[in-house]
Motif scaffolding. Sequence first.
Motif, PDB file in Angstrom:
ATOM      1  N   LEU A  38       0.756  -1.120   0.091  1.00 29.69           N
ATOM      2  CA  LEU A  38      -0.044  -0.137  -0.113  1.00 29.69           C
ATOM      3  C   LEU A  38       0.706   1.299   0.000  1.00 29.69           C
ATOM      4  N   SER A  39       1.974   1.283   0.850  1.00 29.65           N
ATOM      5  CA  SER A  39       2.824   2.304   0.799  1.00 29.65           C
ATOM      6  C   SER A  39       3.525   2.446  -0.575  1.00 29.65           C
ATOM      7  N   ALA A  40       4.011   1.524  -1.170  1.00 25.76           N
ATOM      8  CA  ALA A  40       4.534   1.647  -2.624  1.00 25.76           C
ATOM      9  C   ALA A  40       3.573   2.236  -3.296  1.00 25.76           C
ATOM     10  N   LEU A  41       2.268   1.607  -3.321  1.00 20.61           N
ATOM     11  CA  LEU A  41       1.137   1.937  -4.420  1.00 20.61           C
ATOM     12  C   LEU A  41       0.820   3.553  -4.191  1.00 20.61           C
ATOM     13  N   GLY A  42       0.958   3.856  -3.177  1.00 17.02           N
ATOM     14  CA  GLY A  42       0.820   5.563  -2.689  1.00 17.02           C
ATOM     15  C   GLY A  42       1.976   6.257  -3.590  1.00 17.02           C
ATOM     16  N   ILE A  43       3.284   5.700  -3.307  1.00 19.13           N
ATOM     17  CA  ILE A  43       4.290   6.394  -3.983  1.00 19.13           C
ATOM     18  C   ILE A  43       4.243   6.327  -5.676  1.00 19.13           C
ATOM     19  N   ALA A  44       3.722   5.027  -6.070  1.00 17.72           N
ATOM     20  CA  ALA A  44       3.667   4.896  -7.394  1.00 17.72           C
ATOM     21  C   ALA A  44       2.676   5.669  -8.042  1.00 17.72           C
ATOM     22  N   ILE A  45       1.399   6.140  -7.431  1.00 19.10           N
ATOM     23  CA  ILE A  45       0.236   6.904  -7.855  1.00 19.10           C
ATOM     24  C   ILE A  45       0.769   8.333  -8.080  1.00 19.10           C
ATOM     25  N   GLY A  46       1.600   8.638  -7.206  1.00 16.34           N
ATOM     26  CA  GLY A  46       2.046  10.066  -7.112  1.00 16.34           C
ATOM     27  C   GLY A  46       2.952  10.084  -8.337  1.00 16.34           C
ATOM     28  N   VAL A 294       3.542  14.481  -2.240  1.00 15.84           N
ATOM     29  CA  VAL A 294       2.996  13.591  -1.840  1.00 15.84           C
ATOM     30  C   VAL A 294       3.422  12.251  -1.515  1.00 15.84           C
ATOM     31  N   GLY A 295       4.377  11.832  -2.509  1.00 16.98           N
ATOM     32  CA  GLY A 295       4.873  10.448  -2.327  1.00 16.98           C
ATOM     33  C   GLY A 295       6.051  10.570  -0.934  1.00 16.98           C
ATOM     34  N   GLY A 296       6.731  11.572  -0.788  1.00 16.52           N
ATOM     35  CA  GLY A 296       7.553  11.712   0.102  1.00 16.52           C
ATOM     36  C   GLY A 296       6.873  11.594   1.547  1.00 16.52           C
ATOM     37  N   VAL A 297       5.719  12.372   1.717  1.00 10.95           N
ATOM     38  CA  VAL A 297       4.972  12.378   2.886  1.00 10.95           C
ATOM     39  C   VAL A 297       4.597  10.789   3.184  1.00 10.95           C
ATOM     40  N   GLY A 298       4.020  10.162   2.310  1.00 10.11           N
ATOM     41  CA  GLY A 298       3.545   8.802   2.255  1.00 10.11           C
ATOM     42  C   GLY A 298       4.679   7.838   2.835  1.00 10.11           C
ATOM     43  N   ALA A 340      12.229   2.994  -4.355  1.00  7.99           N
ATOM     44  CA  ALA A 340      12.286   2.330  -5.562  1.00  7.99           C
ATOM     45  C   ALA A 340      11.325   1.690  -6.098  1.00  7.99           C
ATOM     46  N   LEU A 341      10.634   0.645  -5.459  1.00  2.61           N
ATOM     47  CA  LEU A 341       9.540  -0.426  -5.953  1.00  2.61           C
ATOM     48  C   LEU A 341       8.347   0.888  -6.151  1.00  2.61           C
ATOM     49  N   GLY A 342       8.013   1.629  -5.475  1.00  4.83           N
ATOM     50  CA  GLY A 342       7.029   2.723  -5.734  1.00  4.83           C
ATOM     51  C   GLY A 342       7.386   3.452  -7.059  1.00  4.83           C
ATOM     52  N   GLY A 343       8.638   3.935  -7.060  1.00  4.46           N
ATOM     53  CA  GLY A 343       9.038   4.733  -8.442  1.00  4.46           C
ATOM     54  C   GLY A 343       8.958   4.072  -9.586  1.00  4.46           C
ATOM     55  N   VAL A 344       9.525   2.793  -9.663  1.00  2.00           N
ATOM     56  CA  VAL A 344       9.506   1.955 -10.960  1.00  2.00           C
ATOM     57  C   VAL A 344       8.098   1.654 -11.315  1.00  2.00           C
ATOM     58  N   ALA A 345       7.209   1.118 -10.283  1.00  2.00           N
ATOM     59  CA  ALA A 345       5.839   1.048 -10.805  1.00  2.00           C
ATOM     60  C   ALA A 345       5.158   2.323 -11.093  1.00  2.00           C
ATOM     61  N   GLY A 346       5.360   3.596 -10.610  1.00  2.00           N
ATOM     62  CA  GLY A 346       4.903   4.630 -11.029  1.00  2.00           C
ATOM     63  C   GLY A 346       5.343   5.169 -12.370  1.00  2.00           C
ATOM     64  N   VAL A 347       6.346   4.884 -12.644  1.00  2.00           N
ATOM     65  CA  VAL A 347       7.039   5.291 -14.203  1.00  2.00           C
ATOM     66  C   VAL A 347       6.240   4.428 -15.112  1.00  2.00           C
ATOM     67  N   VAL A 348       6.187   3.103 -14.835  1.00  2.00           N
ATOM     68  CA  VAL A 348       5.537   2.071 -15.924  1.00  2.00           C
ATOM     69  C   VAL A 348       4.213   2.560 -16.114  1.00  2.00           C
ATOM     70  N   LEU A 349       3.262   2.880 -14.982  1.00  2.00           N
ATOM     71  CA  LEU A 349       2.111   3.128 -14.845  1.00  2.00           C
ATOM     72  C   LEU A 349       1.816   4.588 -15.624  1.00  2.00           C
ATOM     73  N   GLY A 350       2.783   5.671 -15.463  1.00  2.00           N
ATOM     74  CA  GLY A 350       2.655   6.617 -16.032  1.00  2.00           C
ATOM     75  C   GLY A 350       2.711   6.524 -17.614  1.00  2.00           C
ATOM     76  N   ILE A 351       3.972   5.814 -17.847  1.00  2.00           N
ATOM     77  CA  ILE A 351       3.809   5.600 -19.461  1.00  2.00           C
ATOM     78  C   ILE A 351       2.808   4.794 -19.992  1.00  2.00           C
ATOM     79  N   ALA A 352       2.135   3.993 -19.238  1.00  2.00           N
ATOM     80  CA  ALA A 352       0.931   3.241 -20.096  1.00  2.00           C
ATOM     81  C   ALA A 352      -0.338   4.266 -19.994  1.00  2.00           C
ATOM     82  N   VAL A 353      -0.378   5.325 -19.056  1.00  2.00           N
ATOM     83  CA  VAL A 353      -1.422   6.119 -19.013  1.00  2.00           C
ATOM     84  C   VAL A 353      -1.421   7.106 -20.237  1.00  2.00           C
TER      85      VAL A 353
END
Length: 406
Positions: A38-46, A294-298, A340-353
């Motif tokens: 959940l924490s990585a997901l919050g970072i990933a979304i940001g 937001v990601g840093g606060v999470g 790092a886990l949230g960042g990589v997932a966020g980059v992949v998700l951002g590119i897909a969007v």
Amino acid sequence: MVSAPPARRRLSPARLAPGDVLRVGAAGMRTRPTRALLSALGIAIGIAAMVAVVGISSSSREELDRQLAALGTNLLTASPGQTADGQSATLPTEVEAMIARIGPVTAVSATGAIGGAKVYRSDRIPKAETNGLTVLAARLSLPQTVGATLAGGTWLNGVTSRYPAAVLGADAADRLGIGRPSPEMEILAGGARFTVIGVLDPVTLAPELDPAVLVGWDVAADTFGFDRRATTVYTRSRENRVEAVRAVLAATANPQAPGDVTVSKPSDVLAARRAADATLNGLLLGLGAVALLVGGVGVANTMVISVLERRAEIGLRRSLGATRGQIRLQFLAESLLLSALGGVAGVVLGIAVTGGYATHQTWPTIVPAWATAGALAATMLIGGAAGLYPALRAARLSPTEALTAP
């Protein structure tokens, strides 16, 4: 004689290898996978929001740049004005060659007005019904320079430009009632018969061509006594040098009387393009900063709670010989891994969007490399900063305090 006791050797704590640091840092994530996810997901979304905003804005800007380029941000025209005594000025016959020698100029073409030439659909049309059409002598390179396209037929070439062949502008074809050109289709221009070989689409950059009948340079000279002097010269130049070209265009077109030359201003679209770029850049920076915050606060919230929940684990490790530095390194490594886990997932998700939205809008998909690299780097930086306080707090706990804590 009593011998002296042997000197005590000072023990130093064992050093953690990089692999051990990663395993220890990942221990908290493995023991609490749901919280870590959940924490990585919050970072990933940001991060995904930041990458998607950058990508969608970059894709939108690329599409906007294409549309603005199609509107002629780098097109300038030069035409004769009036002399000091109020007479109509003329351009030199070699004006196109002189302008073509300007370094940043990439294309030059011209038209010449044929004065007094009336246009009729046939000789049965009353003389007063001229439809307000004009006859222009046109260079063969005109369509490429002004971005004109054909609605039907063909453009003038090296052969047809010497014979009575004509291409109609969009308005001219409509007023004459000509939909499609054909070898049997003829019009009267200046009393001479011309075969219609082509019809242009509306020309956005040069609307003066729409109500015109365009004929070859040579046939205009032979049929109408055209003096081969251009009345409008169209130039294309590199976009970053448009203002520089405009500054020298008049003097180049007519070195002896540059004041007699009228030069168009750089397109207002060029200024709009630059304003749009500046606005979008500011928007990207602002939204990216908010997403990272937001990601840093999470991350910070997750790591502080983790320290509070794992005080017994910290006390046990300290009792078994772990140093403050090792405890500090453990929690800092965990924070970085989580980021790092949230960042990589966020980059992949951002590119897909970005790809999905750009495809839906039929835009080119553009995700700048600096955005992805910057997002990962900023995530690690924010994650390290967010995990530093919890790591220091964990390291300050004494073994007894940690073990006796409720």
